[in-house]
Write a protein that holds these residues in place. Structure first.
Motif, short mmCIF file in Angstrom:
data_model
loop_
_atom_site.label_atom_id
_atom_site.label_comp_id
_atom_site.label_asym_id
_atom_site.label_seq_id
_atom_site.Cartn_x
_atom_site.Cartn_y
_atom_site.Cartn_z
N ASP A 69 -1.46 -8.99 5.74
CA ASP A 69 -0.93 -8.43 4.85
C ASP A 69 0.60 -8.98 4.54
OD1 ASP A 69 -0.92 -6.39 2.49
OD2 ASP A 69 0.86 -5.58 3.84
N ARG A 73 -0.02 -12.48 3.01
CA ARG A 73 -0.19 -12.37 1.65
C ARG A 73 1.11 -12.41 0.81
NH1 ARG A 73 -0.78 -8.64 -1.46
NH2 ARG A 73 -0.71 -6.94 0.21
N ARG A 89 3.35 -15.34 1.09
CA ARG A 89 2.78 -16.40 0.18
C ARG A 89 3.07 -15.86 -1.23
NH1 ARG A 89 1.09 -20.34 2.96
NH2 ARG A 89 0.09 -20.05 4.98
#
Length: 489
Positions: A315, A318, A321
């Motif tokens: 998480d 993500r 990024r």
């Protein structure tokens, strides 16, 4: 005379004959250090022949750092470090510290950070572009190469030759690895011509000789510039005054190239007199030795742990990024990007909390005093551990959890004073703290924007190993182009 009356300071549980708590520390540093907090505000420990009192209470640690006259630099780490880097800012006694701090502070002035940041970005891009899709890399080793390149360029502007740079990296690794065993051995044993002692001395002498040659060359260049300028003035040709930081003549030191060495050679302290107003060549070499050793090893270790933590928390990866795709779009991070890299910065901060490179800091009591209710005679060696403080459940909710959002002040209340100590605090706080954070944030952002790191099968459980810093014991990872966001540019 100390008159306080208190119960005896307890001895940490699990001591073994001769080695004391050294095995427990080496086998599981996080677990051992964290266990001390429940045994008292002050706890006696023994690491082989080294005896110290561990300060476990954050308020007492804060007092120890603030009163740096009573609790001066000293103890086994300091003594061994001085064997390598001499009497420099990081390890000098209180009597020398204020002058050295004033002389070095301009080198780390915020106005110089953008120039350092440009050098950092150039070096980071060169290292990150050297990997191949699907390659398995030794993460700590690769991060050390990256940070050594960055530090060499920001220290000297003109890099060492590839061969000298490789040798410098090897010597720094030798010193970082061997300093803990040397700290734990008796002085008489440390002086014997044993293979580890010879290896340690060779690495130290070689690194010092390299830095001495660079300083001498820069001084000679400054003298040539000053001589040429003098000839120009004699011929009626105007010349630069060469005013540098606080009025120091940077031209006389080879010109201000925007690197750390220029600032050190130009340093001038108006509060001192005579030769003390500037840094001698020996003092410059001593400072550079510390920057070289501490700067590359600590930041490399932080980056290695951060990449491990990101890979084990999908998480966070993500969200990170998404931030990097928006801000960088696949390019290398620059100093101007820092205000928009909020999550990246919080990942660095949380990594420093969980795996602080500085795992043990020592002080020596200079006069009879008390700390809390306990009397401490002069000569007592005190220690504190950022690991211990950072893993206290009364200071950090769920302290073993990797949670970068605990540093988001819009979501959480910041931790109390004295709870976050990766750079120590007080007058002896690391002078390069901002420099290190800038480098770590730019490097992490650039690496993660270009690559996705995954653990090899069966190698996700990475344990810390104690040396001069707390390194990942074994951390190999596969690098691939990210399958989300823009293509690599």
């Amino acid at each position: 005379m100390v008159h306080a009356v208190a119960s005896p300071i307890p001895v940490a549980r699990g001591a073994l004959p001769l080695v004391g708590h050294a095995l427990a520390m080496l086998r599981g540093p996080v677990g051992f250090l964290s266990s001390l907090a429940g045994q008292g505000d002050l706890v006696r420990i023994a690491l082989g022949p080294v005896k110290a009192i561990m300060v476990c209470d954050p308020d007492l640690v804060h007092r120890m750092f603030v009163d740096d006259r009573t609790f001066d630099k000293g103890g086994p780490f300091t003594d061994r470090a001085r064997e390598i880097v001499g009497n420099n800012l990081a390890f000098c006694p209180h009597a020398d510290h204020r002058r050295q701090r004033r002389l070095l502070q301009p080198a780390f002035h915020p106005a110089r950070l953008p120039a350092y940041g440009r050098i950092m970005s150039e070096q980071i891009a060169e290292r990150v572009d050297a990997w191949h899709d699907g390659e398995v890399i030794d993460v700590p080793a690769q991060m050390t190469m990256l940070t050594t390149n960055v530090l060499t360029a920001t220290l000297f502007s003109d890099q060492l030759t590839p061969a000298r740079l490789r040798q410098s990296q090897q010597d720094a690794d030798t010193l970082a690895t061997d300093i803990l065993p040397r700290m734990l051995m008796p002085d008489a044993l440390a002086r014997l011509p044993l293979p580890p002692n010879r290896r340690f001395r060779r690495a130290s002498e070689r690194m010092r000789a390299t830095i001495e040659s660079i300083v001498a060359a820069r001084r000679a260049e400054g003298e040539r510039r000053a001589e040429a300028r003098g000839r120009g003035v004699a011929d009626g040709v105007g010349g630069s005054t060469g005013e540098g930081v606080d009025g120091a003549g940077v031209d006389g030191a080879g010109g201000d190239r925007g690197d750390l060495l220029s600032a050190l050679l130009a340093a001038y302290d108006g509060e001192s007199t005579g030769a003390d107003r500037t840094l001698s060549d020996v003092e410059v070499v001593n400072q550079v030795m510390t920057f070289h050793l501490a700067g590359s090893e600590t930041t490399a270790t932080t980056l290695a742990w951060a990449l491990h933590l990101i890979a084990t928390h999908p998480d966070v990866e993500r969200r990170l990024r998404a931030e990097l795709d928006t801000v960088l779009g696949g390019r290398t991070a620059t100093y101007d990007d820092l205000p928009r890299l909020g999550l990246t910065g919080r990942v660095v901060t949380e990594t420093l909390r969980l795996y602080s490179p500085a795992w043990l800091l020592t002080r020596k009591v200079t006069a009879d005093t008390t700390l809390g209710p306990h009397p401490l005679p002069a000569g007592t060696v005190l220690a504190c551990s950022p690991y211990l403080i950072h893993h206290r459940a009364d200071l950090f909710e769920d302290p073993e959890r990797f949670d970068p959002d605990r540093w988001d002040e819009s979501l959480r209340t910041p931790p109390p004073r004295g709870a976050f100590l990766p750079f120590a605090s007080g007058a002896r706080k690391c002078i390069g703290d901002r420099f290190s954070l800038v480098e770590a944030t730019l490097a992490l952002a650039s690496v993660v924007a270009r690559w996705r790191f995954t653990h090899l099968p069966g190698e996700r459980d990475v344990q810390p190993a104690v040396a001069a810093v707390v390194r990942p014991r074994r951390l190999r990872m596969r690098v691939n182009r990210p399958d989300i966001g823009p293509a690599h540019q």
